[in-house]
Scaffold this active site. Structure first.
Site, short mmCIF file in Angstrom:
data_model
loop_
_atom_site.label_atom_id
_atom_site.label_comp_id
_atom_site.label_asym_id
_atom_site.label_seq_id
_atom_site.Cartn_x
_atom_site.Cartn_y
_atom_site.Cartn_z
N LYS A 176 0.87 -1.31 -0.11
CA LYS A 176 -0.16 0.12 0.10
C LYS A 176 0.82 1.26 -0.05
O LYS A 176 1.53 1.55 0.85
CB LYS A 176 -0.83 0.17 1.23
CG LYS A 176 -1.96 1.05 1.32
CD LYS A 176 -2.50 1.38 2.57
CE LYS A 176 -1.98 2.53 3.12
NZ LYS A 176 -2.15 3.88 2.32
N GLU A 251 11.17 1.49 9.42
CA GLU A 251 11.96 2.53 9.19
C GLU A 251 11.22 3.84 9.27
O GLU A 251 10.12 4.31 8.77
CB GLU A 251 12.24 2.64 7.68
CG GLU A 251 13.02 1.28 7.20
CD GLU A 251 14.24 1.26 7.82
OE1 GLU A 251 14.89 2.08 8.16
OE2 GLU A 251 14.65 0.27 7.93
N CYS A 285 13.62 11.88 5.13
CA CYS A 285 13.96 11.47 6.38
C CYS A 285 15.27 11.63 6.97
O CYS A 285 15.65 11.53 8.00
CB CYS A 285 13.50 9.99 6.70
SG CYS A 285 14.29 8.74 5.57
N GLU A 387 10.08 15.83 15.41
CA GLU A 387 10.47 15.85 13.81
C GLU A 387 9.28 16.74 13.30
O GLU A 387 8.05 16.62 13.43
CB GLU A 387 9.96 14.36 13.37
CG GLU A 387 10.46 14.39 11.78
CD GLU A 387 10.13 12.91 11.06
OE1 GLU A 387 9.05 12.25 11.63
OE2 GLU A 387 11.12 12.47 10.45
#
Ligand code: NDP
Length: 485
Positions: A176, A251, A285, A387
Site C-alpha cells: 500500500k 523505518e 527522513c 520531527e
C-alpha cells in the site's frame, strides 16, 4: 502512461474497483485542484489481495533465479522507459520539482528493481563445519505473503525499495502506498503487467492507513511487514503485529544532526548543508534539521548559509527554475506552520522564512512555504526534539567535540548524522559514538544500495538494503547433517 480520473486496485493481475465502490479525492498540492480519485479500500480488498498472493506463491517461489531476474529486470526497464510520465505523475502528486523526480525518485525506483533482480542471482547462505562430526548449512526460504507499506515523501522510490527485495527472494506481496501519493504505485501495476509478472505476485491496494493499511498488518496470512513512515504509526503497527509474531522492519522518523567543525571544507559544507536542510522541502527522513556549528565559525556559517538559502526559488514543481516545489499536502503545510508558532513561543529568532508563500493564478490554492532558518533555541525544546519534516532547520553553536556529541545524541531519534571536519581521527571517534544507523562524513545522502540502511532508538527496528533486506524477507533454516561417529 497517464493518471486516470479514478485509480484502481491491482489484485491478482487485474485492475479492480474497491469493494465499497467508494473513492476519495487526491488533490495536487501545487494547485489544490483534484488530481484523481483514490479507491477507499478496506479489509475485503486486502483479503482478496492476500488470497491472490497465496495462490501465486508456490510457482513464484520456485521460479529459477534467471527467470525471476528476467521479469524483475523487465520491470526495472519498464520504469526507465516511462521515466518522463512517472516523474510528472510523481511531481503532480507530491508537489516535488519535476527535475528532482526525473533525476532522483524515478531513476532510483529503476535501480531498486535492477539491484535486487541481480542480487538474488548472487544471494548465498552459510555453512558451518563441525570437523569430522557434522556439517551445518543454512537455507534461506521465502516467507510467503508479505506486506509493504510506504510513505509520501519519496513515493515510488520507497515503495520499490521494499517490493523489489521481497519479490526477488520469492515472496508474494500486498503493498500500500500513501493515500497522499498513490499515483506512481498505480502506474507501477501497469508496468508489472507489461513485464509479465504473474498475476497475484504483486498486489497494490489503494486507500487510507487506518482501513487498508491496518488490514494488511492484521491479516493472519501476512507473515512479515516492512513499513516506512512516522514513529507513532510504527508503534501502532508493532503493537498489532508483535502478538502475532510477524517479522517487522520499521523505518521511522528522524531528527538528524548536521555537525560542523571549523576545520571543514567550508564551501563544500555550506553548499551540501543547504541541500541536506531543504532537499525535497526538508521532507526526506535523512535531512539534517538540527545544525550544530563550532562557535568560532558560527557567524561566518550563518552569513554564508543564509545567503544561499535566500536564493532558493519556491514555485511550480513543473518549472525547471523551481528549487523547491509545494509541500506534500495542505494538512502538512498547516502542521509545519503550527511548529513555527511553537518555535516562536519557545524563543526562536526567525533568521529567514517562517511563512506560507501565496503564489498567484492557478497556484493560489497550492501549499508553498518559505525555507526557514531558526536560532536561539534550547536544545531540549520541542522544536529541537520533534520531527517537523519540512523546510525548517535550527542553528546552535557548540564549543567542544564532547558538547557537540552530547547535543547530537540528545533526542529520542537515531536515523542519520553528518559530520564536517578535516580531522580524520575526530571523524572516526565521532562516527563510533553517534547514536545513528547512518553516519556521513563530509558528504550527505551518498547512497550505495549494498549498505545497511535504518535507524536506532525511535527511528526504527531492523535494516534495509543489500543482503539485510534479503535476509529480512527470508526465514533462515539450519540443517545439521551428522556424518561422524
Ligand atoms: P505515516 O506513518 O503517516 O504513514 C506511512 C504509511 O503508513 C502510509 O502509507 C499510511 O497510509 C500508512 N498507515 C497509516 N496508519 C496506518 C495503520 N494504522 N496501519 C497501517 N498503515 C498505516 O507517515 P507519512 O506518510 O506521514 O510519512 C512521513 C514519515 O515517514 C516521517 O516521520 C518520516 O521521517 C518517515 N520516513 C522514514 C524513513 C526512513 O527510512 N526511516 C524514510 C521516509 C520517511 P496513509 O498515507 O493512507 O495514512
Amino acid at each position: 502512461m497517464k493518471i486516470p480520473a479514478k485509480l484502481s486496485n491491482y489484485i491478482g493481475g487485474k485492475f479492480v474497483a474497491p469493494h465499497t465502490k467508494q473513492y476519495f479525492d487526491n488533490p495536487n498540492p501545487s494547485t489544490g485542484k483534484l488530481l484523481c480519485k483514490i479507491p477507499d479500500s478496506d479489509k475485503r480488498d486486502v483479503a482478496k489481495a492476500v488470497a491472490a498472493a497465496e495462490k501465486a506463491f508456490p510457482a513464484w517461489s520456485k521460479l529459477s533465479p534467471p527467470k525471476r531476474f528476467k521479469i524483475l529486470n523487465d520491470i526495472a526497464e519498464g520504469i526507465l522507459t516511462n521515466l518522463d510520465a512517472l516523474a510528472k505523475a510523481e511531481s503532480m502528486d507530491s508537489g516535488k520539482p519535476l527535475w528532482l523526480s526525473k533525476s532522483v525518485d524515478i531513476p532510483r525506483a529503476h535501480q531498486n528493481f535492477q539491484f535486487f533482480a541481480t542480487a538474488q542471482m548472487q544471494f548465498s547462505t552459510g555453512a558451518h563445519h563441525m570437523r569430522e562430526e557434522a556439517i551445518n548449512y543454512t537455507l534461506r526460504q521465502p516467507i510467503g505473503v508479505v506486506g509493504c507499506i510506504s510513505p509520501w515523501n519519496l513515493p515510488l522510490y520507497l515503495f520499490t525499495w521494499k517490493i523489489a527485495p521481497a519479490l526477488a527472494v520469492g515472496n508474494c506481496v500486498v503493498a500500500k502506498p500513501s493515500e497522499i501519493t498513490p499515483c506512481t504505485a498505480y502506474l507501477l501495476g501497469q508496468i508489472c503487467e507489461k513485464a509479465g509478472l504473474p498475476p497475484g505476485v504483486l498486489n497494490i491496494i489503494q486507500g487510507n492507513g487506518q482501513n487498508a493499511g491496518q488490514a494488511i498488518v492484521e491479516h493472519p496470512k501476512v507473515k512479515a511487514i516492512s513499513f516506512t513512515g512516522g514513529t507513532a504509526t510504527g508503534a501502532r503497527i508493532a503493537s498489532l503485529a508483535a502478538p502475532k509474531f510477524k517479522k517487522l522492519s520499521l523505518e521511522l522518523g528522524g531528527k538528524n544532526p548536521n555537525i560542523i567543525f571549523a576545520d571543514c571544507d567550508f564551501n563544500k559544507m555550506v553548499k551540501t548543508s543547504v541541500g541536506s536542510s531543504f532537499g525535497n522541502n526538508g521532507q526526506i527522513c535523512l535531512c539534517g534539521s538540527r545544525i550544530y556549528i563550532e562557535e568560532k565559525i558560527y557567524d561566518k556559517f550563518k552569513r554564508a548559509f543564509l545567503k544561499q538559502v535566500k536564493t532558493l526559488k519556491v514555485g511550480d514543481p513543473l518549472n525547471v527554475k523551481s528549487n523547491l516545489g509545494a509541500l506534500s499536502s495542505a494538512g502538512h503545510l498547516e502542521k509545519i506552520l503550527n511548529h513555527i508558532e511553537i518555535a516562536k513561543e519557545e524563543g526562536a529568532k526567525v533568521l529567514t522564512g517562517g511563512k506560507q508563500i501565496k503564489l498567484g493564478g492557478k497556484f493560489s490554492k497550492g501549499s508553498y512555504m518559505e525555507p526557514t532558518v531558526l536560532e536561539g533555541l534550547d536544545i531540549n525544546c520541542r522544536t529541537n526534539q520533534e520531527e517537523i519534516f519540512g523546510p525548517v532547520v535550527t542553528l546552535t553553536p557548540f564549543k567542544t567535540e564532547a558538547a557537540a556529541l552530547k547535543m547530537a545524541n540528545g533526542t529520542n531519534y537515531g536515523l542519520s548524522a553528518t559530520i564536517w571536519t578535516s580531522d580524520l581521527n575526530r571523524a572516526h571517534r565521532m562516527a563510533e559514538k553517534l547514536e545513528a544507523g547512518i553516519v556521513w562524513v563530509n558528504c550527505w545522502l551518498k547512497r550505495d544500495l549494498r549498505t545497511p540502511f535504518g535507524g536506532v532508538k525511535n527511528s526504527g527496528v531492523g535494516r534495509e538494503g543489500g543482503w539485510e533486506a534479503m535476509r529480512f524477507f527470508t526465514e533462515a533454516k539450519n540443517v545439521c547433517v551428522a556424518y561422524g561417529e
